[in-house]
Design a protein around this motif. Structure first.
Motif, short mmCIF file in Angstrom:
data_model
loop_
_atom_site.label_atom_id
_atom_site.label_comp_id
_atom_site.label_asym_id
_atom_site.label_seq_id
_atom_site.Cartn_x
_atom_site.Cartn_y
_atom_site.Cartn_z
N PRO A 294 0.78 -1.24 0.00
CA PRO A 294 0.00 0.00 0.00
C PRO A 294 0.82 1.29 0.00
N PRO A 295 1.90 1.42 0.82
CA PRO A 295 2.67 2.67 0.78
C PRO A 295 3.26 2.95 -0.60
N GLY A 296 3.66 1.87 -1.29
CA GLY A 296 4.21 2.04 -2.63
C GLY A 296 3.17 2.46 -3.65
N LEU A 297 1.89 2.13 -3.37
CA LEU A 297 0.80 2.48 -4.28
C LEU A 297 0.33 3.93 -4.10
N ALA A 298 0.62 4.52 -2.93
CA ALA A 298 0.12 5.88 -2.65
C ALA A 298 0.54 6.90 -3.70
N PRO A 299 1.84 7.01 -4.04
CA PRO A 299 2.20 8.01 -5.06
C PRO A 299 1.63 7.70 -6.44
N LEU A 300 1.49 6.40 -6.76
CA LEU A 300 0.89 6.01 -8.04
C LEU A 300 -0.58 6.38 -8.08
N PHE A 301 -1.27 6.19 -6.96
CA PHE A 301 -2.69 6.56 -6.87
C PHE A 301 -2.85 8.06 -7.09
N LEU A 302 -1.97 8.85 -6.48
CA LEU A 302 -2.04 10.30 -6.65
C LEU A 302 -1.79 10.69 -8.11
N THR B 46 -5.28 -0.88 2.40
CA THR B 46 -4.92 -0.28 1.11
C THR B 46 -5.85 0.88 0.78
N TYR B 47 -7.14 0.68 0.99
CA TYR B 47 -8.11 1.75 0.73
C TYR B 47 -7.85 2.95 1.65
N LEU B 48 -7.53 2.67 2.92
CA LEU B 48 -7.22 3.74 3.86
C LEU B 48 -6.01 4.53 3.40
N VAL B 49 -5.01 3.83 2.87
CA VAL B 49 -3.82 4.52 2.34
C VAL B 49 -4.21 5.38 1.14
N PHE B 50 -5.12 4.88 0.30
CA PHE B 50 -5.59 5.69 -0.82
C PHE B 50 -6.26 6.97 -0.33
N VAL B 51 -7.13 6.83 0.68
CA VAL B 51 -7.85 7.98 1.22
C VAL B 51 -6.87 9.00 1.81
N LEU B 52 -5.85 8.49 2.47
CA LEU B 52 -4.86 9.36 3.13
C LEU B 52 -3.61 9.53 2.28
N SER B 53 -3.70 9.24 0.98
CA SER B 53 -2.51 9.18 0.12
C SER B 53 -1.70 10.47 0.13
N GLU B 54 -2.38 11.61 0.12
CA GLU B 54 -1.65 12.88 0.12
C GLU B 54 -0.82 13.03 1.39
N MET C 127 -8.44 15.15 -10.05
CA MET C 127 -9.71 14.80 -9.41
C MET C 127 -9.83 15.50 -8.07
N ASP C 128 -11.06 15.72 -7.62
CA ASP C 128 -11.25 16.25 -6.27
C ASP C 128 -11.24 15.08 -5.27
N ARG C 129 -11.35 15.41 -4.00
CA ARG C 129 -11.23 14.39 -2.96
C ARG C 129 -12.32 13.33 -3.06
N ALA C 130 -13.56 13.74 -3.33
CA ALA C 130 -14.67 12.79 -3.44
C ALA C 130 -14.46 11.82 -4.59
N GLN C 131 -13.97 12.32 -5.72
CA GLN C 131 -13.71 11.47 -6.87
C GLN C 131 -12.58 10.49 -6.58
#
Length: 209
Positions: free
Chosen positions: A20-28, A161-169, A34-38
């Motif tokens: 998950p930490p490695g996916l955070a920058p890729l998710f961003l 993983t989803y939590l990391v996406f939500v907090l990715s920034e 996109m906005d936060r909701a999207q």
């Protein structure tokens, strides 16, 4: 019911292969503009698809192998070697470079609303490493109750993983380039040790057969 050590080992293996930490920058990068909701919507959809794929292999992994005439010990050896290769890439940061290239290709070819399925869910969340690890672990979780525990472990890893996406920034800003590099290498060493154990168990089972 499986013991705590087996459950914990399964959790660590699946979480490390998803990374998950490695996916955070890729998710961003994939959700740029996109906005936060999207972003939350894309992250949730990707997590659900990834969970469905891994759950399928957790429940039917042995059946899928039997269709091709592959024994579980043989898959343990092959899967362990694959996981070791992934660990090698993590330690030397080659996996991150490969993921970034895959993300760049996907963002130019696919429409923005499809990125949750590709490349986020497949192959970034439910990639070859996570699928192989799930099939390998399913051999140690025999019986409906044990399979239920494995599914719960997978669901927990996907929830993180989803939590990391939500907090990715925040995660990306907090870790920084140095923090991501250290964490990825540390997880790679852990995965390498788990991969060697898979290979050793597979070889032992093949020799006893």
């Amino acid at each position: 019911m499986p013991n705590f050590d087996l459950v914990f080992n399964a959790f660590v293996t699946i979480l490390v292969t998803i990374d998950p930490p490695g996916l955070a920058p890729l998710f961003l990068a994939l959700t740029r503009g996109m906005d936060r909701a999207q972003r939350h919507q894309v992250g949730l959809r990707a997590s659900i698809i990834g969970l469905a794929v891994l759950a399928l292999f957790a429940v039917a992994g042995a059946a899928i192998l039997s269709v091709f005439g592959i024994t579980l010990p043989a898959f343990r050896v092959a899967g362990g070697l694959l996981l070791f290769f992934i660990a090698f890439e993590m330690i030397f940061e080659r996996r991150t470079e490969r993921k970034e290239k895959a993300a760049d290709v996907a963002i130019t070819r696919d429409h923005i609303h499809n990125i949750a399925a590709f490349p986020l869910a497949i192959p970034l969340i439910a990639g070859p490493g996570a699928i192989s690890a799930t099939v390998l672990l399913s051999g140690s979780f025999a019986g409906p109750a044990a399979v239920g525990v494995l599914l719960a472990v997978i669901a927990l890893a996907i929830a993180i993983t989803y939590l990391v996406f939500v907090l990715s920034e925040r995660v990306d800003r907090y870790l920084g380039q140095t923090g991501r590099s250290i964490l990825t290498r540390l997880l790679g060493v852990i995965l390498a040790a788990l991969a060697v154990q898979f290979v050793a168990d597979g070889v032992k089972a093949l020799a006893a057969a």
